[in-house]
Design an enzyme around this catalytic site. Structure first.
Site, mmCIF file in Angstrom:
data_model
loop_
_atom_site.group_PDB
_atom_site.id
_atom_site.type_symbol
_atom_site.label_atom_id
_atom_site.label_comp_id
_atom_site.label_asym_id
_atom_site.label_seq_id
_atom_site.Cartn_x
_atom_site.Cartn_y
_atom_site.Cartn_z
ATOM 1 N N LYS A 1 -0.174 -5.441 9.860
ATOM 2 C CA LYS A 1 -0.799 -6.366 10.804
ATOM 3 C C LYS A 1 -2.158 -6.804 10.279
ATOM 4 C CE LYS A 1 1.374 -5.803 15.169
ATOM 5 N NZ LYS A 1 1.151 -5.569 16.595
ATOM 6 N N ASN A 2 -2.463 -6.441 9.048
ATOM 7 C CA ASN A 2 -3.746 -6.816 8.458
ATOM 8 C C ASN A 2 -3.560 -8.106 7.650
ATOM 9 O OD1 ASN A 2 -5.849 -7.101 6.565
ATOM 10 N ND2 ASN A 2 -6.428 -4.963 6.849
ATOM 11 N N LYS B 1 -4.615 -8.023 3.861
ATOM 12 C CA LYS B 1 -3.639 -7.355 2.982
ATOM 13 C C LYS B 1 -2.437 -8.253 2.731
ATOM 14 C CE LYS B 1 -3.578 -2.491 4.159
ATOM 15 N NZ LYS B 1 -2.741 -1.496 4.834
ATOM 16 N N GLU C 1 2.496 3.681 14.936
ATOM 17 C CA GLU C 1 1.475 4.725 14.920
ATOM 18 C C GLU C 1 1.359 5.332 13.527
ATOM 19 O OE1 GLU C 1 -0.616 5.747 17.342
ATOM 20 O OE2 GLU C 1 0.168 4.065 18.538
ATOM 21 N N ASP D 1 -0.531 1.479 2.422
ATOM 22 C CA ASP D 1 -1.590 2.254 3.070
ATOM 23 C C ASP D 1 -2.661 2.521 2.020
ATOM 24 O OD1 ASP D 1 -2.027 3.116 5.826
ATOM 25 O OD2 ASP D 1 -2.439 5.060 4.920
ATOM 26 N N PHE E 1 -12.254 -8.302 1.532
ATOM 27 C CA PHE E 1 -12.324 -7.810 2.913
ATOM 28 C C PHE E 1 -12.722 -6.341 2.903
ATOM 29 C CE2 PHE E 1 -8.376 -5.281 3.245
ATOM 30 C CZ PHE E 1 -7.695 -5.701 2.106
ATOM 31 N N GLY E 2 -12.847 -5.789 4.104
ATOM 32 C CA GLY E 2 -13.077 -4.347 4.238
ATOM 33 C C GLY E 2 -14.343 -3.897 3.519
ATOM 34 N N ARG F 1 -4.352 -2.383 -5.181
ATOM 35 C CA ARG F 1 -3.163 -3.033 -4.593
ATOM 36 C C ARG F 1 -2.369 -3.759 -5.685
ATOM 37 N NH1 ARG F 1 -5.663 -4.800 -0.720
ATOM 38 N NH2 ARG F 1 -5.020 -3.022 0.534
#
Ligand code: ITT
Length: 196
Positions: free
Chosen positions: A9-10, A13, A38, A67, A150-151, A179
């Site tokens: 949902k990012n 990414k 979750e 992740d 980002f981040g 990544r």
């Protein structure tokens, strides 16, 4: 065209994964209203697997999940698996980055070494999901620079660079990033197995 479901949902990414996969792959992804998966795992690998398997069940397509964690040596590897919620549940990139700078305040430049670790998991090809890893080593500076990426990118300077990841172009980041490395490992395997 080959379809892949990317279980994230990012949007940042998703954009980077899309750039790395190229135009001959159609990416599907969750809608903003879809239920959250979750992240109950204790490791990046477990969380990537949880997200990839849920994505495969939901879409019926081959599914990828990423992740990623930032491991800072002076903080004993934190924020690590908690990178997305370092400043608490629902924290923004800015909140997380500010907490990181607070925790490192006064730390000598020589002791600000860190690395991004990315685990990409692919579900739906074999019975067992497959895992691919990518690492980018560098250091954390004390004043954010740059507005790309980002981040934690504005405070992360990769080894061999003077610029932060947020000062690199998208291509430059993708070429060296955690990544990019994990995704290229996935692509090499996938092209052999499934042929794009
Ligand atoms: P999904 O689980 O929906 O994929 P997320 O943002 O929660 O999205 P993670 O659990 O992997 O993803 O959290 C990783 C966090 O680490 C992310 O929110 C960013 O703050 C940071 N991060 C991840 N990749 C990064 C990168 O390439 N550069 C800088 N920061 C990054």
């Amino acid at each position: 065209m080959t379809k892949l479901y990317v279980s994230t949902k990012n949007p940042d990414k998703l954009r980077e994964l899309g750039e790395l996969l190229g135009a001959d792959v159609e990416l599907l992804h969750p809608d903003p209203g879809d239920p959250e998966i979750e992240e109950t795992g204790a490791t990046l690998s477990e969380n990537a697997r949880l997200k990839a398997e849920a994505g495969h069940r939901r879409s019926g397509l081959i599914s990828l999940a990423d992740d990623t964690g930032l491991e800072v040596d002076a903080l004993s590897g934190a924020p690590g698996v908690y990178s997305a919620r370092y400043a608490g549940p629902g924290a923004s990139y800015r909140d997380n980055l500010q907490r990181l700078l607070r925790e490192l305040h006064g730390t000598d430049p020589a002791h600000r070494t860190a690395r991004f670790r990315c685990v990409i998991c692919c579900a739906g090809v074999d019975n067992e999901p497959r895992r691919f890893d990518g690492v980018l080593a560098g250091r954390i500076i004390d004043t954010p620079r740059g507005d790309r990426g980002f981040g934690y990118d504005p405070v992360f300077v990769p080894d061999g660079e003077e610029r932060t990841l947020a000062e690199l172009s998208a291509d430059e980041k993708n070429r060296i990033s955690h990544r990019g490395r994990a995704l290229r490992a996935f692509l090499a395997w996938w092209r052999e197995r499934v042929a794009v």
